[in-house]
Every structure is written in structure tokens, then in C-alpha cells.
Design a protein around this motif. Structure first.
Motif, PDB file in Angstrom:
ATOM      1  N   ILE A 118     119.934  84.883  27.745  1.00 32.96           N
ATOM      2  CA  ILE A 118     118.941  85.587  26.931  1.00 32.96           C
ATOM      3  C   ILE A 118     118.211  84.605  26.025  1.00 32.96           C
ATOM      4  O   ILE A 118     116.985  84.650  25.880  1.00 32.96           O
ATOM      5  CB  ILE A 118     119.617  86.696  26.105  1.00 32.96           C
ATOM      6  CG1 ILE A 118     120.269  87.725  27.034  1.00 32.96           C
ATOM      7  CG2 ILE A 118     118.601  87.393  25.194  1.00 32.96           C
ATOM      8  CD1 ILE A 118     121.241  88.666  26.342  1.00 32.96           C
ATOM      9  N   SER A 138     114.287  87.001  26.982  1.00 32.81           N
ATOM     10  CA  SER A 138     114.280  88.456  27.154  1.00 32.81           C
ATOM     11  C   SER A 138     115.482  88.881  27.975  1.00 32.81           C
ATOM     12  O   SER A 138     116.024  88.092  28.764  1.00 32.81           O
ATOM     13  CB  SER A 138     112.991  88.924  27.843  1.00 32.81           C
ATOM     14  OG  SER A 138     113.026  88.654  29.238  1.00 32.81           O
ATOM     15  N   PHE A 139     115.870  90.157  27.799  1.00 28.14           N
ATOM     16  CA  PHE A 139     116.986  90.702  28.567  1.00 28.14           C
ATOM     17  C   PHE A 139     116.610  90.825  30.033  1.00 28.14           C
ATOM     18  O   PHE A 139     117.416  90.579  30.925  1.00 28.14           O
ATOM     19  CB  PHE A 139     117.403  92.063  27.985  1.00 28.14           C
ATOM     20  CG  PHE A 139     118.301  91.967  26.803  1.00 28.14           C
ATOM     21  CD1 PHE A 139     119.656  92.243  26.906  1.00 28.14           C
ATOM     22  CD2 PHE A 139     117.805  91.592  25.559  1.00 28.14           C
ATOM     23  CE1 PHE A 139     120.501  92.147  25.808  1.00 28.14           C
ATOM     24  CE2 PHE A 139     118.640  91.491  24.461  1.00 28.14           C
ATOM     25  CZ  PHE A 139     119.989  91.768  24.578  1.00 28.14           C
ATOM     26  N   ASN A 140     115.362  91.245  30.302  1.00 29.78           N
ATOM     27  CA  ASN A 140     114.922  91.431  31.686  1.00 29.78           C
ATOM     28  C   ASN A 140     115.019  90.130  32.481  1.00 29.78           C
ATOM     29  O   ASN A 140     115.591  90.078  33.582  1.00 29.78           O
ATOM     30  CB  ASN A 140     113.480  91.944  31.726  1.00 29.78           C
ATOM     31  CG  ASN A 140     113.383  93.413  31.371  1.00 29.78           C
ATOM     32  OD1 ASN A 140     114.371  94.132  31.460  1.00 29.78           O
ATOM     33  ND2 ASN A 140     112.195  93.850  30.975  1.00 29.78           N
ATOM     34  N   ALA A 181     118.696  88.903  32.883  1.00 35.42           N
ATOM     35  CA  ALA A 181     119.448  89.715  33.844  1.00 35.42           C
ATOM     36  C   ALA A 181     119.067  89.343  35.277  1.00 35.42           C
ATOM     37  O   ALA A 181     119.922  89.229  36.161  1.00 35.42           O
ATOM     38  CB  ALA A 181     119.200  91.192  33.580  1.00 35.42           C
ATOM     39  N   SER A 198     122.691  93.576  36.130  1.00 34.95           N
ATOM     40  CA  SER A 198     121.889  94.662  35.570  1.00 34.95           C
ATOM     41  C   SER A 198     121.755  94.433  34.064  1.00 34.95           C
ATOM     42  O   SER A 198     122.577  93.736  33.448  1.00 34.95           O
ATOM     43  CB  SER A 198     122.551  96.012  35.838  1.00 34.95           C
ATOM     44  OG  SER A 198     123.765  96.118  35.114  1.00 34.95           O
ATOM     45  N   GLN A 199     120.719  95.031  33.460  1.00 31.70           N
ATOM     46  CA  GLN A 199     120.555  94.889  32.013  1.00 31.70           C
ATOM     47  C   GLN A 199     121.732  95.503  31.270  1.00 31.70           C
ATOM     48  O   GLN A 199     122.136  95.000  30.219  1.00 31.70           O
ATOM     49  CB  GLN A 199     119.241  95.545  31.558  1.00 31.70           C
ATOM     50  CG  GLN A 199     118.003  94.788  31.977  1.00 31.70           C
ATOM     51  CD  GLN A 199     116.756  95.302  31.280  1.00 31.70           C
ATOM     52  OE1 GLN A 199     116.711  95.413  30.051  1.00 31.70           O
ATOM     53  NE2 GLN A 199     115.732  95.608  32.077  1.00 31.70           N
ATOM     54  N   THR A 200     122.286  96.562  31.828  1.00 31.11           N
ATOM     55  CA  THR A 200     123.444  97.199  31.195  1.00 31.11           C
ATOM     56  C   THR A 200     124.633  96.248  31.160  1.00 31.11           C
ATOM     57  O   THR A 200     125.308  96.095  30.131  1.00 31.11           O
ATOM     58  CB  THR A 200     123.832  98.478  31.960  1.00 31.11           C
ATOM     59  OG1 THR A 200     122.724  99.384  31.965  1.00 31.11           O
ATOM     60  CG2 THR A 200     125.035  99.150  31.322  1.00 31.11           C
ATOM     61  N   SER A 245     123.936  93.426  28.656  1.00 33.75           N
ATOM     62  CA  SER A 245     124.086  93.897  27.272  1.00 33.75           C
ATOM     63  C   SER A 245     125.549  94.084  26.912  1.00 33.75           C
ATOM     64  O   SER A 245     125.975  93.769  25.786  1.00 33.75           O
ATOM     65  CB  SER A 245     123.325  95.213  27.084  1.00 33.75           C
ATOM     66  OG  SER A 245     121.937  95.044  27.298  1.00 33.75           O
TER      67      SER A 245
END
Length: 298
Positions: free
Chosen positions: A14, A19-21, A24, A30-32, A35
């Protein structure tokens, strides 16, 4: 506290991609999942590492302090794993075995041919040495395993019995004994014989079997290798006694192999390996092929 490498990887992803997108996608998560890894790391540390907004992700003071250390840890771990992976691949690409010369000459080539079909990218180094030399090469780890006389008493080595191999008399095919179904040792008294050096281990087996009778044998010549003795038989120099696997009548024309009796002499052949040290997958595959092939012929 244990090091959370997955959490550090998520944090670095990150921080580096912003960014998370993007992080990932780079980490194939996955973003989940991403996170979740970051939250677990922050919970373990008790501090927030990233400040999130609708537009961007920035490092907190704690995150900025952790960033260079995390990068170093991941880089060192990646480098160490690459070194281990390369070393493991190199070990698989070539390994060494020990094998008695008699078996290495006439039996091992066919097994190696079959092995090459199964594992075309793997090379094999063969130490076709005497029994004592094979023991030392296996014990030191220089050879993964050895096919040799099954007589070692070392605590750190394990022998798996493979076959019982008889010794035979080798004589010219035109010799009076060549057509016999068997020959007694008493019939060899007064006949010039060629013996193999004691270093091979075979001579001791013959001497033990003969006992006092060995003094009545005329051991006129001594050589270091079975092939040399067979060549001398072909030349009419004398007769010799060798393990049955030491000759191939198709490859050695002009000679005959006759079973011996009174006494018969037999050596036990085994697969020698380090105790509690599993073979590498490639070496294990070759060991199984050798074992099956030798047992199938007997």
C-alpha cells in the motif's frame, strides 16, 4: 513477538503503490484480504500505520518510521529464500551415488537410461568405487546412497538388502570346464587363478568361504578390477572367480560363467544410505528404479 511478514507485505504494498486497489492487484489479493492483513498488523503493533482519505493513502508518523525497516526485512527474507530455492534446485539438477564397478558397468546404464526418461533435467554423478570407498562417500554426504556389499556396521548408516549374488568361475568358452553345470573348488587346485585385490571386498568373502582350502589354490595373478581379470581370461592367462553381475556374456565374447560349489560363495548387495537422512526426491526415484531392476533379475 513473532514477525507478521504477511502484514508487512501488505503495508509495503500500500505504501509503495499509494492505494489499496493497486496494492491488492500487485499482490494478487482481494481488497478485503489486504485490509484484513493490514488491520491485523496495526492491531498487533497498537498503532495506525496509514491515514486513509477519500482521495489518497498517506503514512502516519509510525508508518514512516516503520517503512525502511519493513523494506529491509522483506528484502532480506526474499533474498534468503531465493538463495535456498536456488540451492535446492541445484541439488535436484545433479546428485551423486556410489556403485560397485561390477554393477555400474553392466547393470546401472540401463537403469540410468530409464531414469533419464522420467527426470530428463537431472544429472547423476557415479562413484564406481570399491565397497570401502562407497561407505565413506555415503557417510560424508558426498553420495546420496550407494549400492554395495551389505556389510557395514556403522551406526550412522542403514543398509536395505537387495539381492544375494553368487560368485562364478570365468573361463574361456573352449575350456573343458565351460560346459559344466557347476564346478567344485577342489577341481581348481593346481589351476592358475587370477584374483581381485582385497580392497574390493570380494576377496575377503572368497577367503572366508574357502577357509584353509584357499592355501591350496594357485593365485598366480592379482589385479585391481574385474574387467582386467576377464581380459586376462580371454587371453588364456588363467581363470578367475568374480560376482555374477560382473560379467555380461553378450559383451564379453569367448568366455563362460560356471556356478561354483563346495563351497558356493555369495555376497549380499544392499542399498546404503545415511540413517534418518531422507533421500532427495530425484535420488529416491533412482534408488527405487535400481532396487526394482536388481530384484527383477534375481
Amino acid at each position: 513477538m513473532r514477525i507478521d511478514f504477511l502484514g508487512l507485505e501488505a503495508f509495503l504494498g500500500i505504501a509503495n503503490w499509494g492505494s489499496f486497489n493497486a496494492a491488492a492487484a500487485h499482490l494478487n489479493l482481494s481488497q478485503t484480504a489486504l485490509s484484513h492483513r493490514l488491520k491485523k498488523l496495526e492491531d498487533d503493533l497498537g498503532v495506525a500505520l496509514l491515514a486513509r482519505s477519500t482521495r489518497k493513502v498517506t503514512l502516519t508518523a509510525a508508518g514512516a518510521e516503520l517503512l525502511p525497516t519493513a523494506q529491509r526485512l522483506i528484502e532480506e527474507m526474499t533474498r534468503s529464500l531465493d538463495i535456498l530455492r536456488t540451492a535446492g534446485r541445484d541439488r535436484q539438477e545433479q546428485f551423486a551415488i556410489g556403485c560397485l564397478p561390477t554393477i555400474a558397468k553392466h547393470h546401472l546404464p540401463r537403469v540410468l537410461r530409464d531414469f533419464a526418461r522420467l527426470q530428463p533435467g537431472v544429472g547423476v554423478k557415479v562413484f564406481d568405487n570399491s565397497a570401502s570407498e562407497i561407505v565413506e562417500r555415503v557417510r560424508s554426504g558426498e553420495a546420496e546412497f550407494g549400492v554395495t556389499i551389505a556389510s557395514t556396521g556403522r551406526w550412522d548408516l542403514e543398509v536395505t538388502p537387495l539381492i544375494k549374488e553368487p560368485f562364478v568361475l570365468v573361463c574361456p568358452s573352449a575350456h573343458p570346464l565351460a560346459g559344466r553345470s557347476s564346478v567344485g573348488w577342489s577341481e581348481l587346485e593346481g589351476v592358475p587363478l587370477i584374483r581381485i585385490s582385497a580392497q574390493t571386498g570380494n576377496r575377503l568373502l572368497i577367503d572366508d568361504a574357502l577357509g584353509g582350502r584357499r592355501e591350496r589354490m594357485i593365485w598366480k595373478y592379482e589385479v585391481q578390477h574385474v574387467g582386467t581379470a576377464i581380459g586376462m581370461v580371454q587371453a588364456g592367462v588363467g581363470l578367475t572367480v568374480v560376482p555374477r553381475l560382473g560379467i555380461d556374456l553378450a559383451d564379453d565374447p569367448g568366455i563362460a560363467a560356471v556356478p561354483l560349489k563346495n563351497p558356493s560363495v555369495v555376497r549380499s548387495i544392499g542399498l546404503l544410505a545415511r540413517r534418518e537422512q531422507p533421500l532427495t526426491p530425484a535420488a529416491g526415484a533412482l534408488a527405487r528404479l535400481l532396487t526394482a531392476s536388481l530384484r527383477a533379475e534375481h
